[in-house]
Design a protein around this motif. Structure first.
Motif, short mmCIF file in Angstrom:
data_model
loop_
_atom_site.label_atom_id
_atom_site.label_comp_id
_atom_site.label_asym_id
_atom_site.label_seq_id
_atom_site.Cartn_x
_atom_site.Cartn_y
_atom_site.Cartn_z
N ARG A 64 73.99 -24.70 48.25
CA ARG A 64 73.21 -23.69 48.98
C ARG A 64 74.08 -22.97 50.01
NH1 ARG A 64 67.76 -25.47 51.43
NH2 ARG A 64 67.49 -23.19 51.43
N LEU A 65 74.94 -23.72 50.69
CA LEU A 65 75.86 -23.09 51.64
C LEU A 65 76.85 -22.19 50.91
CD1 LEU A 65 76.62 -26.16 53.95
CD2 LEU A 65 75.15 -24.20 54.49
N ASN A 66 77.35 -22.65 49.76
CA ASN A 66 78.25 -21.84 48.95
C ASN A 66 77.59 -20.53 48.55
OD1 ASN A 66 79.36 -24.76 47.04
ND2 ASN A 66 80.13 -23.98 48.99
N GLU A 67 76.36 -20.61 48.09
CA GLU A 67 75.65 -19.42 47.62
C GLU A 67 75.34 -18.46 48.76
OE1 GLU A 67 73.46 -21.67 43.83
OE2 GLU A 67 72.33 -21.26 45.67
N TYR A 68 75.15 -19.01 49.95
CA TYR A 68 74.86 -18.17 51.11
C TYR A 68 76.11 -17.48 51.64
CZ TYR A 68 72.45 -16.76 55.40
OH TYR A 68 71.87 -16.03 56.41
N GLY A 69 77.27 -18.07 51.31
CA GLY A 69 78.53 -17.48 51.75
C GLY A 69 79.12 -18.09 53.01
N LEU A 70 78.59 -19.25 53.42
CA LEU A 70 79.16 -19.95 54.57
C LEU A 70 80.26 -20.89 54.10
CD1 LEU A 70 76.00 -20.86 56.69
CD2 LEU A 70 77.92 -19.43 57.44
N PRO A 71 81.48 -20.75 54.58
CA PRO A 71 82.54 -21.68 54.21
C PRO A 71 82.16 -23.12 54.60
CG PRO A 71 83.46 -19.78 55.35
CD PRO A 71 81.97 -19.70 55.51
N VAL A 72 82.51 -24.06 53.73
CA VAL A 72 82.23 -25.47 53.96
C VAL A 72 83.56 -26.20 54.08
CG1 VAL A 72 81.14 -27.56 53.06
CG2 VAL A 72 80.08 -25.32 52.66
N LEU A 73 83.81 -26.80 55.24
CA LEU A 73 85.06 -27.51 55.49
C LEU A 73 84.74 -28.98 55.80
CD1 LEU A 73 87.16 -25.23 55.39
CD2 LEU A 73 85.25 -24.45 56.80
#
Length: 207
Positions: free
Chosen positions: A51-60
């Motif tokens: 869901r974060l990927n699809e929203y466009g928020l980088p995940v680290l």
């Protein structure tokens, strides 16, 4: 220090990100994962990260791995575990955008890991490295973890902090939290709940 990148209109192009602890947040808390068989994603983690990927928020992912410094497992196993993490996430259509590891400990067996560093959480070196490399806005970012060290790390850079009650989280919330000056901005049952709160907050900002 160089200025943040900016658009032609002079507006900063630095973006927020979501920083995730590993053990107890992404995978089951096992103490030290000293064998690949001990790595298990927590339920719903793949969906949450997707869901974060699809929203466009980088995940680290930002993780202390003192077991390496203490000699509990070799670097090759750490690489194997992270390859397996990425593989299992990919099976659920999810990915992480970066992985930052602190392998240090003041009492490390190997001299190369034996130091008081700036990257071991709650110190902020890993977040600052990621921000510099990836043009991230730390005060607009989120730090999610199951330990107070994660919360203190996030608070020190002005990020929004979320305690998940998986891993050590429930015990820390009950026994550690009441004595702490730093408190989480939100307490979530798990990563799925944390991500829903993050996305709601981001959507409200845009509204």
């Amino acid at each position: 220090m160089s200025a943040p990148p900016s658009s032609p209109g002079g507006v900063s192009t630095r973006q927020p990100a979501v920083f995730l602890d590993r053990d107890g947040t992404i995978n089951e808390q096992m103490g030290y994962i000293n064998h690949i068989s001990r790595f298990h994603l927590l339920p719903g983690v793949g969906q949450a990260i997707r869901r974060l990927n699809e929203y466009g928020l980088p995940v680290l992912v930002v993780t202390n791995q003192s077991g390496l410094a203490r000699g509990y497992f070799p670097e090759s196993l750490l690489d194997e575990v992270h390859a397996e993490m990425r593989r299992q996430l990919a099976l659920q259509g999810a990915h992480i955008d970066g992985l930052y590891i602190c392998p240090h400990h003041p009492e490390a067996k190997e001299e190369r890991f034996r130091l008081t560093c700036t990257c071991r959480k709650p110190r902020t070196g890993l977040l600052e490295q990621a921000a510099a490399e990836r043009h991230l806005d730390l005060p607009r970012s989120y730090v999610v973890g199951d330990r107070w060290s994660d919360l203190r790390c996030g608070a020190a850079v002005g990020a929004t902090t979320i305690l998940v009650l998986t891993g050590y989280g429930r015990g820390d919330a009950q026994y550690i939290g009441p004595t702490q000056t730093v408190q989480p901005d939100f307490v979530a049952e798990d990563l799925q709940t944390a991500v829903q709160w993050i996305l709601d907050r981001e959507n409200n900002k845009q509204g």
